[in-house]
Design a protein around this motif. Structure first.
Motif, short mmCIF file in Angstrom:
data_model
loop_
_atom_site.label_atom_id
_atom_site.label_comp_id
_atom_site.label_asym_id
_atom_site.label_seq_id
_atom_site.Cartn_x
_atom_site.Cartn_y
_atom_site.Cartn_z
N GLU A 1 -0.35 5.99 -7.71
CA GLU A 1 0.76 5.47 -7.18
C GLU A 1 0.88 5.49 -5.72
O GLU A 1 0.74 6.42 -5.21
N SER B 1 4.94 7.14 -13.82
CA SER B 1 5.55 7.11 -12.40
C SER B 1 6.41 8.08 -11.96
O SER B 1 7.43 8.68 -12.58
N LYS C 1 2.40 13.12 -14.93
CA LYS C 1 2.46 12.01 -13.76
C LYS C 1 1.09 11.64 -13.29
O LYS C 1 0.20 12.20 -13.31
N VAL D 1 9.04 5.58 -8.98
CA VAL D 1 10.26 4.29 -9.19
C VAL D 1 11.54 4.43 -9.12
O VAL D 1 12.22 3.61 -8.68
N TRP E 1 5.32 -1.31 -3.64
CA TRP E 1 5.02 -0.48 -4.69
C TRP E 1 3.74 -0.80 -5.55
O TRP E 1 3.51 -1.96 -6.03
N PHE F 1 0.98 0.71 -8.69
CA PHE F 1 0.99 1.79 -9.59
C PHE F 1 0.13 1.56 -10.83
O PHE F 1 0.19 0.37 -11.29
#
Length: 228
Positions: free
Chosen positions: A198, A171, A194, A174, A183, A185
């Motif tokens: 997301e 993430s 990464k 976050v 949110w 993800f």
């Protein structure tokens, strides 16, 4: 006599054609009204059903070989619960009665070709205990896929330690979560970079779609299968 019979048959045929056309038009109009009533002509309606699709989880395109299909939908305010779909199966939803306020998490074995569901759980980040979340996430083994969907509030009890765990699985957003933000993800334990899967939207009274809550987020895609 023959003419009368022919005239009667012709009359019946014409009558049948007119009635068929009439009922077909009215049935079509009724169907369209029903669609509008349930909100199918409004793509932004959070409670509407997903568009029908032959692809897994309703994705616009099918996934290539050696990829898992998924789709994550956040909750709508504190009314409509989130949904997590994996390989065409809703693993978390209101229908399954396994979702709740806070963080909704599904763990999938991402090693090999099976993609077996390991477990699901939800953690109340408003009035719950963050230690329950920490214990759950610290048991996640390498190669496990982690799918997350927010519902209502995910930030109030989310500590730096908890945020660091999600950062480690890919993430990058976050750390930016605030009260009642939405949110979604998808990450993995042992990821080297990464995650591209997301989305985050802020709770902002000037832009909120619902009273006190931002718009619903929906994220779908194809995750490569880890073969070793």
């Amino acid at each position: 006599g023959v003419l009368r019979v022919l005239f009667l048959i012709l009359t019946l045929i014409v009558t049948w054609l007119l009635l068929s056309k009439f009922f077909n038009v009215n049935w079509r109009n009724l169907h369209l009204k029903a669609q509008r009533w349930v909100g199918q002509d409004s793509p932004s309606c959070p409670t509407c059903m997903l568009k029908t699709s032959k692809n897994k989880c309703g994705l616009e395109k099918s996934c290539p070989p050696y990829h898992f299909a998924f789709k994550i939908r956040s909750g709508a305010a504190n009314v409509v619960g989130p949904q997590i779909c994996f390989e065409g199966v809703n693993v978390m939803s209101s229908v399954k009665n396994n979702i709740g306020r806070g963080l909704n998490i599904a763990l999938i074995n991402g090693i090999g070709t099976s993609g077996v569901l390991l477990t699901t759980d939800f953690f109340d980040m408003y009035s719950g205990n963050v230690d329950d979340l920490l214990k759950f996430m610290k048991r996640v083994s390498r190669g496990t896929l982690v799918f997350v969907a927010s519902y209502d509030d995910v930030s109030t009890k989310l500590t730096k330690e908890a945020k660091a765990i999600f950062t480690e699985i890919g993430s990058s957003l976050v750390e930016s979560l605030h009260f009642r933000d939405n949110w979604v993800f998808a990450g993995a334990k042992g990821i080297q970079e990464k995650s591209p899967f997301e989305q985050h939207v802020r709770n902002d009274k000037n832009t909120n779609k619902y009273d006190g809550w931002p718009e619903v987020l929906e994220l779908g895609g194809c995750i490569p299968k880890k073969m070793d």
